[in-house]
Each structure stands twice: as structure tokens, then as C-alpha cells.
Scaffold this motif. Structure first.
Motif, PDB file in Angstrom:
ATOM      1  N   PRO A   2      26.047 -11.595 -10.266  1.00 53.30           N
ATOM      2  CA  PRO A   2      24.781 -12.042 -10.880  1.00 53.30           C
ATOM      3  C   PRO A   2      25.028 -13.328 -11.656  1.00 53.30           C
ATOM      4  CG  PRO A   2      25.209  -9.706 -11.315  1.00 53.30           C
ATOM      5  CD  PRO A   2      26.457 -10.262 -10.725  1.00 53.30           C
ATOM      6  N   ARG A 145      12.387 -13.396 -13.184  1.00 47.48           N
ATOM      7  CA  ARG A 145      13.131 -12.471 -12.328  1.00 47.48           C
ATOM      8  C   ARG A 145      12.190 -11.758 -11.348  1.00 47.48           C
ATOM      9  NH1 ARG A 145      18.120  -9.537 -12.299  1.00 47.48           N
ATOM     10  NH2 ARG A 145      17.890  -7.406 -11.567  1.00 47.48           N
ATOM     11  N   ASP A 181      17.639 -14.562 -14.540  1.00 46.42           N
ATOM     12  CA  ASP A 181      18.824 -13.816 -14.138  1.00 46.42           C
ATOM     13  C   ASP A 181      18.736 -13.544 -12.643  1.00 46.42           C
ATOM     14  OD1 ASP A 181      20.155 -13.572 -16.663  1.00 46.42           O
ATOM     15  OD2 ASP A 181      18.578 -12.159 -17.258  1.00 46.42           O
ATOM     16  N   PRO A 183      19.758 -11.867  -9.463  1.00 45.33           N
ATOM     17  CA  PRO A 183      20.521 -10.640  -9.177  1.00 45.33           C
ATOM     18  C   PRO A 183      21.552 -10.858  -8.076  1.00 45.33           C
ATOM     19  CG  PRO A 183      18.323 -10.521  -8.203  1.00 45.33           C
ATOM     20  CD  PRO A 183      18.358 -11.782  -9.011  1.00 45.33           C
ATOM     21  N   ASP A 184      22.589 -10.047  -8.121  1.00 43.12           N
ATOM     22  CA  ASP A 184      23.565 -10.056  -7.040  1.00 43.12           C
ATOM     23  C   ASP A 184      22.932  -9.439  -5.795  1.00 43.12           C
ATOM     24  OD1 ASP A 184      26.420 -10.598  -6.364  1.00 43.12           O
ATOM     25  OD2 ASP A 184      26.310  -8.471  -5.823  1.00 43.12           O
ATOM     26  N   GLU A 187      21.992  -5.798  -5.394  1.00 40.28           N
ATOM     27  CA  GLU A 187      20.943  -5.229  -6.231  1.00 40.28           C
ATOM     28  C   GLU A 187      19.602  -5.141  -5.507  1.00 40.28           C
ATOM     29  OE1 GLU A 187      20.714  -6.603 -10.362  1.00 40.28           O
ATOM     30  OE2 GLU A 187      22.529  -7.759  -9.982  1.00 40.28           O
ATOM     31  N   TYR A 188      19.523  -5.671  -4.310  1.00 39.48           N
ATOM     32  CA  TYR A 188      18.275  -5.590  -3.562  1.00 39.48           C
ATOM     33  C   TYR A 188      18.586  -5.406  -2.081  1.00 39.48           C
ATOM     34  CZ  TYR A 188      19.424 -10.574  -3.063  1.00 39.48           C
ATOM     35  OH  TYR A 188      20.074 -11.754  -2.852  1.00 39.48           O
TER      36      TYR A 188
END
Length: 377
Positions: A2, A145, A181, A183-184, A187-188
């Protein structure tokens, strides 16, 4: 890993689109969406993708439909008059069930209006801009985000349900530089459309169970494919047969209506003990949240219902909240568009008021605070 960056809202969409697998963008520059095109033009070629500046918005929408028919995740972005020009082709994508993502960074209108000023005036156009009965999915994130994750989700929903998906931002959200932020990737989820099994060219790809999207082959993959704007039969061939027309209309709508649990997304802020609800999305939701924090410090029990999916409208979750909360203030940067859906959802014993603004400036927290006190205290 992230990472935290300072990005403009339009850039966040571009970055997320690439992360979602977008590899084709066609568009025509128009304020306040142009920075999205500039960002993705810079980055997409390095990812093996293609960026094309077309001669206008009509051609841009046609180009992303064509690319999607070839199996490529595709996107365009526009604003105001450009969104109007795309509408017929959006209807074509809905009819032929072609995945694609359209970003509309709303500006004050109608017509050329105020190109550098914010608005939420395209809520109804996003649903009803093109003709006929057709399914549509529209996402309206409020925070940086959310913009990133909603863009990824727009591609996923478009691919899974083979439907155009629209992202609505407003000028403030599109142009503001904010900390986000990112996300990595773990994460999705990234979704791709279902493809037909290899080895068969004799199947009815528009035939399916209600609630399921069709499995239309990509162009140039060895299948005979017929896609056009006329109503079609199970094989994609044009027909006027009444039973078939009814069947296809129903199937297109059912793939959305039967999957609302997956499509609808909303957030609730301070609603557990609330006696007053604010209903708002986009930057209006952000101003509302700031107002709510100040009102709560004064002991006023107030909360926010923030839809992220605005079409289909989150009717059931809102109705459930309105079983206990009987005062609702709908905050919009338009003359009152989404308020009609809130009124339709609520029972007769719910009081619904609106705070609307159309002068090209954003609604501020103090305006919301003053309206709440004027109406309810």
C-alpha cells in the motif's frame, strides 16, 4: 505494498482504471475531466495499452465499445455536453450488453454551462439519458480512497454483468489534490467477463437464465458473432418477434435486479441513534459529514446515509433505516433530483426536505447546519 500519495481526483481514477485492467481509452478533452485523459495517456502505453484522442465524444464512446467487443477492458471520460453526446452509444452498449466504463465529471449546466464549476446535475441523465428501458449501474464515490476502489469496482461490475457502468464525480472531487491511500492489489478483486468454452460455434450466447449475463464471444477468437443495435434473438440476429423482444428486455433488466445484493453499496455514518438523517453523495456527502460532526457536538442526534451506488437506487437499505428515522434532509448540488427517489422509498409518515444549490459553488457545512436548525430545531 500500500502507498500514500497526493493525487488529483481525476488522476486517482486513471490510476485505478489501469490497476483494474483497463487497456484502452478513447476520449475527447473537456473540462473538468481532461486531466484524467492526460494521466492515462501518459501511463497506458507503458502497460501495453492504447490511448486514442478521438474527433468527438460520439466517436469516443463507439471506440471503447469496439475495443470491448474485442475483449479489452475499455473506458472513456467526459463532462456535461460530452456526456449528452455519448448517450445513444451508451444505450447501444446496454442493448448489446457490452462491458465499458464511462466517467462523467459533472459541471454546472445545462448546455455548456459553467465548465469549471461543480454540480451534481447529471443524476437523472445517468439513468435516463438514453432512450428505452435499459439497465444501468452508476457509482458516485465521495472520498479519495472510495474513488480508487469504486473505479476498480466499476470495471468489475461492468465485466461481470456485461453492462455499461458510469462513475459520477463532480468538479471539486475531480480537480482536488488530496492524500489518498492506494490499496495493495491483494486488498481488492479483479474480475473478468466470462468467455464461452472453446470448441463450439453453435450456441445462443444471448440465451441464459434470468439473473445471468450473456456469454458473448470476443471478436476475432474463432466464433461467429453478430452484435448490433436492433433488438436481437438468442443468437444476436435482429428480430421483431414479440415474445423474443419481451424475453430479451426482461433478461437485460433481470441481470441487475436479481443481483442487487452484489451491486448496491452504501455507507452509514452516525445513524445508530440518529433522529435526523441526511442523504447525500459525492462532495455533498463530505460537507454533510462535517456538518454532522459539529451538530453532534451540540447534542443533536443526526447521521448520514451515503449511497455509493446511486443506480440502481439503494431502496431496501434506505427503507429499513427510515423505519426509525422520520426526518430526512436530502442535500444535492442540483434543483432536486435524487430527492424523488428518497420520497418514493419513504412511507407517508417520513418528513423529507431538500437543500439544493445550483449557483456553481459547493454546498458548505455551515449551510447544512443552518438548514437543519431552521427545519428541525
Amino acid at each position: 505494498m500500500p502507498r500514500r500519495e497526493i493525487l488529483q481526483g481525476n488522476w486517482i481514477v486513471a490510476e485505478a482504471a489501469i490497476a483494474a485492467g483497463c487497456r484502452f481509452y478513447a476520449g475527447y478533452p473537456i473540462t473538468p475531466s481532461s486531466e484524467l485523459a492526460a494521466r492515462i495517456a501518459e501511463k497506458l502505453p507503458h502497460m501495453g495499452g492504447v490511448f486514442i484522442q478521438m474527433e468527438d465524444e460520439i466517436a469516443s464512446m463507439g471506440a471503447i465499445i469496439g475495443a470491448s467487443c474485442c475483449g479489452v477492458k475499455s473506458m472513456t471520460a467526459t463532462s456535461g455536453p460530452g456526456f449528452s453526446l455519448k448517450q445513444e452509444n451508451i444505450g447501444f452498449a446496454a442493448m448489446a450488453e457490452i462491458p465499458c466504463v464511462i466517467v462523467n465529471v459533472m459541471r454546472t449546466g445545462p448546455s455548456t454551462g459553467l465548465p469549471t464549476r461543480p454540480s451534481q446535475g447529471d443524476v437523472m441523465q445517468a439513468k435516463w439519458g438514453t432512450h428505452g428501458d435499459h439497465p444501468i449501474i452508476v457509482l458516485a464515490p465521495s472520498f479519495p480512497r472510495e474513488v480508487y476502489l469504486s473505479t476498480i469496482r466499476a470495471f468489475n461490475l461492468s465485466e461481470k454483468f456485461r453492462n455499461p457502468v458510469i462513475i459520477l464525480l463532480d468538479e471539486v472531487l475531480g480537480h482536488s489534490f488530496e492524500v489518498v491511500d492506494i490499496p495493495d492489489s491483494d486488498e481488492y478483486e479483479i474480475m473478468d467477463r466470462e468467455r464461452p468454452p472453446r470448441g463450439s460455434n453453435e450456441f445462443n450466447y444471448y440465451d441464459r437464465e434470468p439473473g445471468k449475463p450473456p456469454v458473448v464471444p470476443d471478436f476475432f477468437t474463432g466464433y461467429s458473432v453478430h452484435i448490433e443495435s436492433l433488438e436481437h434473438d438468442d443468437r444476436g440476429m435482429p428480430t421483431n418477434a414479440a415474445e423474443n423482444v419481451k424475453k430479451q428486455q426482461f433478461l437485460r433488466l433481470a441481470k441487475i435486479e436479481k443481483n442487487l445484493d452484489e451491486i448496491l453499496e452504501w455507507k452509514e455514518h452516525y445513524l445508530d441513534d440518529a433522529e435526523i438523517m441526511i442523504f447525500a453523495f459525492g462532495t455533498s456527502a463530505r460537507a454533510s459529514l462535517e456538518a454532522i460532526k459539529e451538530l453532534r457536538e451540540e447534542g443533536i442526534k443526526i447521521g448520514l446515509f451515503q449511497p455509493i451506488t446511486i443506480w440502481p437506487f439503494p431502496e431496501r437499505p434506505l427503507a429499513k433505516k427510515l423505519e426509525k428515522i422520520k426526518k430526512v434532509l436530502v442535500v444535492e448540488m442540483n434543483m432536486g433530483q435524487i430527492i424523488y427517489e428518497v420520497e418514493r422509498t419513504a412511507s407517508d409518515d417520513v418528513r423529507i426536505d431538500g437543500l439544493f444549490k445550483v449557483d456553481g459553488t459547493s454546498i458548505t457545512p455551515i449551510e447544512i447546519i443552518n438548514k437543519v436548525k431552521e427545519l428541525y430545531l
